[in-house]
Design a protein around this motif. Structure first.
Motif, PDB file in Angstrom:
ATOM      1  N   MET A  35      49.383  44.403  43.023  1.00  0.00           N
ATOM      2  CA  MET A  35      48.270  44.386  42.069  1.00  0.00           C
ATOM      3  C   MET A  35      47.364  45.593  42.277  1.00  0.00           C
ATOM      4  O   MET A  35      46.903  46.192  41.311  1.00  0.00           O
ATOM      5  N   TYR A  36      47.112  45.949  43.530  1.00  0.00           N
ATOM      6  CA  TYR A  36      46.276  47.105  43.840  1.00  0.00           C
ATOM      7  C   TYR A  36      46.839  48.365  43.194  1.00  0.00           C
ATOM      8  O   TYR A  36      46.104  49.173  42.635  1.00  0.00           O
ATOM      9  N   GLU A  37      48.154  48.506  43.271  1.00  0.00           N
ATOM     10  CA  GLU A  37      48.803  49.713  42.775  1.00  0.00           C
ATOM     11  C   GLU A  37      48.983  49.725  41.259  1.00  0.00           C
ATOM     12  O   GLU A  37      49.015  50.786  40.656  1.00  0.00           O
ATOM     13  N   SER A  38      49.093  48.562  40.641  1.00  0.00           N
ATOM     14  CA  SER A  38      49.434  48.535  39.220  1.00  0.00           C
ATOM     15  C   SER A  38      48.284  48.182  38.279  1.00  0.00           C
ATOM     16  O   SER A  38      48.437  48.316  37.064  1.00  0.00           O
ATOM     17  N   MET A  39      47.147  47.738  38.805  1.00  0.00           N
ATOM     18  CA  MET A  39      46.054  47.303  37.946  1.00  0.00           C
ATOM     19  C   MET A  39      44.800  48.131  38.188  1.00  0.00           C
ATOM     20  O   MET A  39      44.565  48.608  39.291  1.00  0.00           O
ATOM     21  N   SER A  40      43.998  48.254  37.147  1.00  0.00           N
ATOM     22  CA  SER A  40      42.727  48.967  37.284  1.00  0.00           C
ATOM     23  C   SER A  40      41.687  48.047  37.924  1.00  0.00           C
ATOM     24  O   SER A  40      41.870  46.822  37.982  1.00  0.00           O
ATOM     25  N   LYS A  42      38.848  47.248  36.698  1.00  0.00           N
ATOM     26  CA  LYS A  42      38.326  46.370  35.641  1.00  0.00           C
ATOM     27  C   LYS A  42      39.250  45.169  35.441  1.00  0.00           C
ATOM     28  O   LYS A  42      38.784  44.032  35.330  1.00  0.00           O
ATOM     29  N   GLN A  43      40.572  45.412  35.405  1.00  0.00           N
ATOM     30  CA  GLN A  43      41.521  44.313  35.238  1.00  0.00           C
ATOM     31  C   GLN A  43      41.439  43.343  36.413  1.00  0.00           C
ATOM     32  O   GLN A  43      41.429  42.125  36.219  1.00  0.00           O
ATOM     33  N   LEU A  44      41.393  43.881  37.616  1.00  0.00           N
ATOM     34  CA  LEU A  44      41.305  43.026  38.804  1.00  0.00           C
ATOM     35  C   LEU A  44      40.027  42.204  38.788  1.00  0.00           C
ATOM     36  O   LEU A  44      40.029  41.025  39.145  1.00  0.00           O
ATOM     37  N   ASP A  45      38.929  42.817  38.362  1.00  0.00           N
ATOM     38  CA  ASP A  45      37.650  42.111  38.298  1.00  0.00           C
ATOM     39  C   ASP A  45      37.726  40.944  37.316  1.00  0.00           C
ATOM     40  O   ASP A  45      37.244  39.850  37.595  1.00  0.00           O
ATOM     41  N   GLU A  46      38.361  41.161  36.169  1.00  0.00           N
ATOM     42  CA  GLU A  46      38.495  40.094  35.172  1.00  0.00           C
ATOM     43  C   GLU A  46      39.321  38.928  35.713  1.00  0.00           C
ATOM     44  O   GLU A  46      38.983  37.772  35.519  1.00  0.00           O
ATOM     45  N   PHE A  47      40.428  39.232  36.393  1.00  0.00           N
ATOM     46  CA  PHE A  47      41.277  38.188  36.952  1.00  0.00           C
ATOM     47  C   PHE A  47      40.579  37.443  38.084  1.00  0.00           C
ATOM     48  O   PHE A  47      40.611  36.228  38.152  1.00  0.00           O
ATOM     49  N   ALA A  48      39.968  38.186  38.982  1.00  0.00           N
ATOM     50  CA  ALA A  48      39.379  37.591  40.185  1.00  0.00           C
ATOM     51  C   ALA A  48      38.123  36.789  39.880  1.00  0.00           C
ATOM     52  O   ALA A  48      37.746  35.917  40.659  1.00  0.00           O
ATOM     53  N   SER A  49      37.477  37.044  38.763  1.00  0.00           N
ATOM     54  CA  SER A  49      36.232  36.341  38.446  1.00  0.00           C
ATOM     55  C   SER A  49      36.457  34.970  37.821  1.00  0.00           C
ATOM     56  O   SER A  49      35.505  34.264  37.514  1.00  0.00           O
ATOM     57  N   THR A  50      37.697  34.550  37.665  1.00  0.00           N
ATOM     58  CA  THR A  50      38.023  33.236  37.129  1.00  0.00           C
ATOM     59  C   THR A  50      37.503  32.138  38.049  1.00  0.00           C
ATOM     60  O   THR A  50      37.575  32.273  39.266  1.00  0.00           O
ATOM     61  N   LYS A  51      36.987  31.067  37.497  1.00  0.00           N
ATOM     62  CA  LYS A  51      36.523  29.947  38.315  1.00  0.00           C
ATOM     63  C   LYS A  51      37.724  29.239  38.953  1.00  0.00           C
ATOM     64  O   LYS A  51      38.761  29.073  38.336  1.00  0.00           O
TER      65      LYS A  51
END
Length: 63
Positions: A35-40, A42-51
């Motif tokens: 994920m670190y290598e393939s996602m920006s 912003k994308q990681l922030d959107e995914f990780a901020s899920t409840k």
């Protein structure tokens, strides 16, 4: 797109921390490294901020 499980969210959070410089990239393993290598950031922030409440620990790969 939100995380589908707690494990997925944790991996995304670890990748996000490394992307921001809060953790070492060398500490990442498996999915979080991919994920670190393939996602920006912003994308990681959107995914990780899920409840997490109500999410299963893991999601099976079968559909």
């Amino acid at each position: 797109m939100p995380a589908k499980s707690k494990a997925q969210q944790k991996a995304e959070g670890a990748a996000l921390a490394a992307k921001r410089g809060d953790a070492k990239k060398s500490d990442l393993k498996g999915a979080s490294r991919e994920m670190y290598e393939s996602m920006s950031e912003k994308q990681l922030d959107e995914f990780a901020s899920t409840k997490r409440k109500g999410k299963p620990e893991h999601v099976s790969k079968d559909k």
